[in-house]
Structures are given as C-alpha cells and as structure tokens.
Design a protein around this motif. Structure first.
Motif: not given
Length: 366
Positions: A65-74, A273-274, A279-281, A306-308
C-alpha cells in the motif's frame, strides 16, 4: 503548536463539555510512507525484543500500500466529523488528535495543551472494546504523556452503544445487498483483532465472564448486528492479525481457518464485518481485503467486506453522546449510559482490576 489548539475558555461552565477545556481524539497512528514503516513498528513493539528482521517481514504488508497505513487519513476524517458534531451540540472546545504510535504523538500533544493553558482534558479513544491492548494500554499512554500537568479523563468503552451498532448494521446491509448467493447459503463472519487468551480472560472489570469482557462484548455486538441486519443469516466470530510465539495461545479461530470450515460445511458466500475496528487500517486492508479475500477466492466463496464504522453519522453522534455523558458525570450529574439491549456499558472510571497489564501490572494508567 497546531493552530487547532486555542487557550482554555475563560468561562468553561458555558460549554456543554465542561468541566473539560479540550478534547483529544486518541488513535493508534500509522506510517505515512515507506521510510516511516520500520520506526513505526519499532515503537509499536518497543520492549518486546522483536528483531528488525521480523519487523521487516511485517513491513512488507505496508509495502503493498505504498508504505502508508490508511488509518491516518481515516482518523483525520473522523476528527473533522467529531469537531463538527460537537460544535453542533454547542461546544466550542478545541478537538485535537493525539496518536499512540505516530505523529502527532500524545507525548507532544498533551504537553502542548498544558502549555496553552488547558488543565482538564477529555480523551475519546478510537478503540471500542475492553482489554489491555484496546483499553488499558491507551490509559497507560495517556497517563505517561500527561504527567502532572494535566488531568486527563477518558470516555467509556462504547462498542455496545446503539450508535456504533447502528453503523455496523448499515454496513452489513450494504455488503449483503451486493451478494448474489441466497441467504440460506450465506454466512456473516464478524472479525476482530486476536489477542492472547490470557489477556482476553483478564479483559473488563471483575466480576467478568470466564472468556473475559473482550470476547463477551464482541459476541454481544455481533449478535445485535446480525439480528437487525440479517435475521435469516447465520454468523460466527473470528479473529485476525495473530502474532506472538506459536506456543502462546491466542484467540481462535483465525479468519482464514474459519473460511475453510465454512466452505467445507457448504456455505457459498461470506460477508466479513470488521466490528472490532473503528476504521480501516492495516489489519483491515491487508488481513481482510487482501489475505482473507484471497482465501475465499481459492475456496470458491463469494466474498464481500462490510465497511468499518468510520464517519457513519450514527457512530459520530455516538462519540459525541459519550463525550457529553462523561462531562455530565464529571459535573456530578446522574447519567443513564445508552447501550444495546442486554449488553454491558463500559465503566466510566476503570478499577485497578480492569484489563490488567499482565506483563507490568504496576504501570500507571488514567
């Protein structure tokens, strides 16, 4: 100092969040790019003696994922939404972000609040369930970062709040709508982060069920979501992201093992379902969207995730509700915590017996 911070209000009693004079949204944090991955993982695992070679293996997940966690943006999105919701409830307090493991770090944010004149801060954590790793460790980090300069108090565990459940109900319904397989051949698979069995049994205050509060709360939430979102579809609870030595028992079944069992039992579709994640991470986008999805494909299972809860309005409103609830309690007012039917509400002030730190039981916590 961030421009988002402002001096403590002159008349704190005018604010619905009084006696607090600031709010900090507390998240896990994650790397922003490839150069951050190893330092981030070192911080997360500090004191556990994990060699860099092993951390590099885990870092390969981030490389996808490009070395990037999605958690920061979320988390930034949640921060914006929570600010707006609290402002809509009449609060003018600054709402800032502080991470446990990456910038902006609690170690920097809380002292900055103190320097700006704040004295009593409310912490809203992005972790909804009781256990050492999902609750008490946050409280320990907050105590260490606040020092003697601030009083920091925390909202209760909130997975059993109707708003959190409602957000997950909506997400499961949307995921089910995309499944072509009929309900009788479909299964809901609720997923959360695995933790050591011993930690799970110690989760929550005494008295607690034999399995501990962590598992009991997840079962309560899963049952409530399933009953409302898909009353004709069966469900299971599974776990992801197991780590630690093989000889140490962790919560099972692993999601990939459970997918294989379901396929063998004749299930043809799964909705994952998480519910254990706000949120996504990385545990969501790698363990579920990448690894579990590949397992399902190999097994011939139709798969939907399912979405978080994310920034679902019901969830954001729930966070505002529990913040205002905590402020009312701090003012000495009587409050009836909102919870789903038959479930336990989180303790407002956690006792020493709650979610004990099995490695270092004497570690101070707020």
């Amino acid at each position: 100092m961030s421009e988002a911070l402002s001096p403590a209000p002159d008349s704190p009693t005018a604010d619905p969040l009084a006696p607090y004079d600031a709010v900090v949204l507390v998240s896990f944090g994650g790397p922003d790019g490839p150069d951050d991955v190893l330092p981030f993982l070192r911080r997360v695992t500090a004191g556990r003696g994990i060699p860099d070679e092993r951390l590099a293996e885990v870092g390969e997940h981030y490389a996808l994922f490009g070395g990037r966690s999605p958690i920061n943006a979320r988390t930034d999105e949640l921060l914006t939404a929570l600010r707006s919701e609290l402002a809509g409830r009449g609060s003018a307090l600054p709402v800032v972000l502080g991470n446990r493991n990456w910038h902006p770090l609690l170690d920097d944010v809380l002292p900055a609040l103190a320097r700006d004149g704040h004295r009593r801060v409310l912490a809203v954590t992005t972790s909804a369930y009781p256990s050492w790793s999902s609750c008490r460790q946050y409280r320990e980090n907050l105590a260490a970062a606040a020092g003697d300069a601030l009083i920091v108090e925390r909202v209760r565990n909130y997975a059993t709040h109707p708003g959190f459940v409602a957000a997950n109900v909506a997400a499961v319904r949307r995921a089910l709508a995309g499944i072509a397989t009929p309900p009788e051949a479909t299964r809901l698979l609720f997923v959360t982060h695995s933790i050591p069995d011993a930690m799970a049994r110690a989760a929550g205050p005494q008295p607690r069920p034999a399995e501990g509060g962590y598992v009991a709360w997840h079962r309560a939430v899963a049952g409530a979501v399933a009953a409302e979102a898909a009353p004709g579809v069966g469900w299971d609870l599974a776990y992801c992201s197991r780590s630690g030595p093989p000889q140490q028992p962790w919560l099972e079944p692993d999601i990939n093992d459970q997918l294989a069992k379901l396929a063998a039992d004749g299930v043809r579709a799964v909705v994952v379902a998480p519910i254990g994640f706000v949120s996504d991470h990385m545990e969501v986008v790698y363990d579920l969207d990448h690894e579990a999805a590949a397992t399902a494909d190999d097994l011939g299972l139709e798969f939907a995730r399912a979405a978080t809860a994310g920034t679902d309005p019901a969830f954001v409103a729930a966070l505002a509700d529990i913040a205002l609830e905590r402020a009312a309690l701090a003012r000495g007012e009587a409050v009836e915590p909102a919870v789903i039917e038959g479930a336990e509400a989180g303790r407002v002030v956690c006792p020493e017996s709650c979610c004990v730190n099995l490695r270092h039981p004497g570690t101070p916590a707020i």
